[in-house]
Design an enzyme around this catalytic site. Structure first.
Site, PDB file in Angstrom:
ATOM      1  N   THR A 190      75.812 100.672  78.263  1.00 27.70           N
ATOM      2  CA  THR A 190      76.384 101.961  77.958  1.00 27.70           C
ATOM      3  C   THR A 190      75.320 103.033  77.962  1.00 27.70           C
ATOM      4  O   THR A 190      74.186 102.760  77.610  1.00 27.70           O
ATOM      5  CB  THR A 190      76.983 101.891  76.530  1.00 27.70           C
ATOM      6  OG1 THR A 190      77.873 100.798  76.460  1.00 27.70           O
ATOM      7  CG2 THR A 190      77.682 103.176  76.146  1.00 27.70           C
TER       8      THR A 190
ATOM      9  N   ARG B  92      90.048  94.028  79.086  1.00 22.81           N
ATOM     10  CA  ARG B  92      89.122  94.094  77.964  1.00 22.81           C
ATOM     11  C   ARG B  92      88.576  95.507  77.803  1.00 22.81           C
ATOM     12  O   ARG B  92      88.206  96.166  78.747  1.00 22.81           O
ATOM     13  CB  ARG B  92      87.965  93.120  78.176  1.00 22.81           C
ATOM     14  CG  ARG B  92      86.921  93.104  77.041  1.00 22.81           C
ATOM     15  CD  ARG B  92      85.734  94.007  77.321  1.00 22.81           C
ATOM     16  NE  ARG B  92      84.705  93.919  76.259  1.00 22.81           N
ATOM     17  CZ  ARG B  92      83.628  94.690  76.192  1.00 22.81           C
ATOM     18  NH1 ARG B  92      83.426  95.605  77.123  1.00 22.81           N
ATOM     19  NH2 ARG B  92      82.768  94.559  75.209  1.00 22.81           N
ATOM     20  N   VAL B  93      88.535  95.966  76.561  1.00 22.95           N
ATOM     21  CA  VAL B  93      87.935  97.258  76.221  1.00 22.95           C
ATOM     22  C   VAL B  93      86.947  97.029  75.082  1.00 22.95           C
ATOM     23  O   VAL B  93      87.273  96.363  74.104  1.00 22.95           O
ATOM     24  CB  VAL B  93      89.006  98.287  75.790  1.00 22.95           C
ATOM     25  CG1 VAL B  93      88.343  99.569  75.295  1.00 22.95           C
ATOM     26  CG2 VAL B  93      89.948  98.585  76.947  1.00 22.95           C
ATOM     27  N   GLY B  94      85.753  97.560  75.226  1.00 22.31           N
ATOM     28  CA  GLY B  94      84.744  97.435  74.187  1.00 22.31           C
ATOM     29  C   GLY B  94      84.737  98.621  73.249  1.00 22.31           C
ATOM     30  O   GLY B  94      85.728  99.347  73.103  1.00 22.31           O
ATOM     31  N   ASP B  95      83.583  98.864  72.650  1.00 22.50           N
ATOM     32  CA  ASP B  95      83.484  99.915  71.643  1.00 22.50           C
ATOM     33  C   ASP B  95      83.316 101.305  72.219  1.00 22.50           C
ATOM     34  O   ASP B  95      83.605 102.304  71.550  1.00 22.50           O
ATOM     35  CB  ASP B  95      82.303  99.624  70.723  1.00 22.50           C
ATOM     36  CG  ASP B  95      80.974  99.681  71.473  1.00 22.50           C
ATOM     37  OD1 ASP B  95      80.848  99.030  72.521  1.00 22.50           O
ATOM     38  OD2 ASP B  95      80.049 100.371  71.007  1.00 22.50           O
TER      39      ASP B  95
ATOM     40  N   THR C 287      75.278 100.678  71.593  1.00 23.41           N
ATOM     41  CA  THR C 287      75.159 100.017  72.881  1.00 23.41           C
ATOM     42  C   THR C 287      75.105  98.520  72.638  1.00 23.41           C
ATOM     43  O   THR C 287      74.723  98.070  71.562  1.00 23.41           O
ATOM     44  CB  THR C 287      73.894 100.505  73.619  1.00 23.41           C
ATOM     45  OG1 THR C 287      73.840  99.928  74.933  1.00 23.41           O
ATOM     46  CG2 THR C 287      72.629 100.143  72.874  1.00 23.41           C
ATOM     47  N   GLY C 288      75.488  97.736  73.620  1.00 24.24           N
ATOM     48  CA  GLY C 288      75.452  96.286  73.471  1.00 24.24           C
ATOM     49  C   GLY C 288      76.842  95.678  73.463  1.00 24.24           C
ATOM     50  O   GLY C 288      77.772  96.207  74.085  1.00 24.24           O
ATOM     51  N   VAL C 289      76.990  94.567  72.772  1.00 22.92           N
ATOM     52  CA  VAL C 289      78.264  93.840  72.743  1.00 22.92           C
ATOM     53  C   VAL C 289      79.247  94.580  71.851  1.00 22.92           C
ATOM     54  O   VAL C 289      79.135  94.559  70.619  1.00 22.92           O
ATOM     55  CB  VAL C 289      78.057  92.390  72.266  1.00 22.92           C
ATOM     56  CG1 VAL C 289      79.400  91.661  72.180  1.00 22.92           C
ATOM     57  CG2 VAL C 289      77.120  91.649  73.214  1.00 22.92           C
ATOM     58  N   GLY C 290      80.221  95.212  72.479  1.00 22.66           N
ATOM     59  CA  GLY C 290      81.107  96.124  71.774  1.00 22.66           C
ATOM     60  C   GLY C 290      81.996  95.488  70.737  1.00 22.66           C
ATOM     61  O   GLY C 290      82.376  96.139  69.754  1.00 22.66           O
TER      62      GLY C 290
END
Length: 335
Positions: A195, A223-226, A246-249
């Site tokens: 991100t 799939r949707v992250g943060d 940033t990273g694994v949402g």
């Protein structure tokens, strides 16, 4: 020419914060002291070129919200950037789906998630904020809105991204690599996505933020992250400050991470300490999971103080103000 792996050394201020006059305070360096404003900060090394674009708006007295939109459009358009925007790697079914959100100093916000065929999700999110009564549009509805607003529908799956996806299909194993922004990669390796989160404090002392991504490479379709979720991937409170992640949402969403960082700053935490506490809470809830993932937070407060913290080493962020245009700072980490 900018070297993606060259970290520029940070100089520390000689005087203490308490001894600085208001004019000197605006010129103080990093390490917990205020840089004054206007200032823009963003995640990862591609934040340097993004910040430079945002600075064009900030240095001319423009609004922070206009600066962050213009800034993150740069990595969105970068055909060599496979973690953000039009050249992002697809999901496991070959769809490039984009997520973004934006938030201004008035608490207005807009977001798109799972949007296909539109190259600049941040600008669509801005129009969701400015022209609709909603906060988030998703999927085909987001694309439809973008087209109605004059955006061009186009194929986003590039030949390079398609080749990487087809190579991945040979094993179809999902094994994200941490800090992929700082690694060389070629089709056949395992990929992660990430991100750009950007926060700006303009000449009037107002804060805005933006966040945009193409999501995890080869994720499940849908799939949707943060990144497009207000309070998770981005949050701004103009009385306090702003934060982005940033990273694994999934882990950021579970902890409402960016909102948490801002609330900790409201309680008196410095930006870096607030980010550190948010990271600590993720680790505390899932210590075994945290050992194998990356999550980083970046924050700024109303004084222009900024800081970051991540689970793993390798996270970096970029800073741009009147004194420094291309500073890349290695973030501190738990492990």
């Amino acid at each position: 020419m900018y070297n993606r792996r060259k970290f520029i050394k940070i100089s520390a201020a000689g005087a203490s914060l308490a001894a600085l006059s208001s004019s000197a305070l605006a010129k103080a360096s990093f390490l917990g002291q205020a840089d004054g404003f206007p200032i823009v900060i963003s995640t990862w090394d591609f934040g340097i070129v993004a910040n430079k674009e945002a600075w064009k708006t900030l240095s001319s007295g423009g609004r922070a919200v206009d600066a962050v939109e213009a800034g993150v459009r740069i990595p969105e358009a970068d055909m060599s950037n496979h973690t953000v925007g039009r050249a992002g790697y697809p999901d496991r079914d070959g769809h490039v789906t984009l997520d973004a959100c934006i938030m201004d100093e008035l608490g207005n916000c807009g977001s798109v998630a799972g949007m296909e065929d539109i190259a600049h999700p941040i600008s669509v999110a801005r129009l969701v904020m400015d022209k609709t009564p909603h906060v988030m549009l998703v999927g085909e509805g987001a694309t439809q809105f973008a087209v109605e607003q004059g955006f061009k529908r186009e194929k986003l799956l590039t030949p390079e991204s398609e080749a990487a996806w087809k190579e991945w299909l040979k094993t179809a194993k999902y094994s994200p690599v941490m800090n992929i922004e700082n690694k060389q990669h070629a089709p056949g390796n395992q990929y992660n996505h990430d991100t750009i989160g950007m926060l700006a404090l303009d000449a009037k002392g107002n804060i805005s933020g933006a966040c945009t991504t193409s999501g995890m490479a080869f994720k499940m379709h849908g799939r949707v992250g943060d990144s497009p979720i207000i309070g998770a991937g981005l949050y701004v409170d103009n009385e306090v400050g702003g934060a982005t992640s940033t990273g694994v949402g999934e882990e950021v969403i579970r902890n409402v991470g960016s909102f948490l960082v801002v609330e900790l700053m409201r309680q008196g935490y410095s930006p870096e300490d607030a980010c550190k506490e948010a990271v600590r809470r993720i680790i505390k809830k899932k210590p075994q999971t945290a050992k194998d993932i990356q999550v980083g937070f970046l924050a700024i407060n109303k004084k222009g103080e900024y800081g970051a913290y991540a689970i793993q080493k390798g996270f970096s962020f970029a800073v741009c103000n009147a004194a420094k245009q291309d500073l890349l700072i290695p973030g501190k980490s738990f492990y």
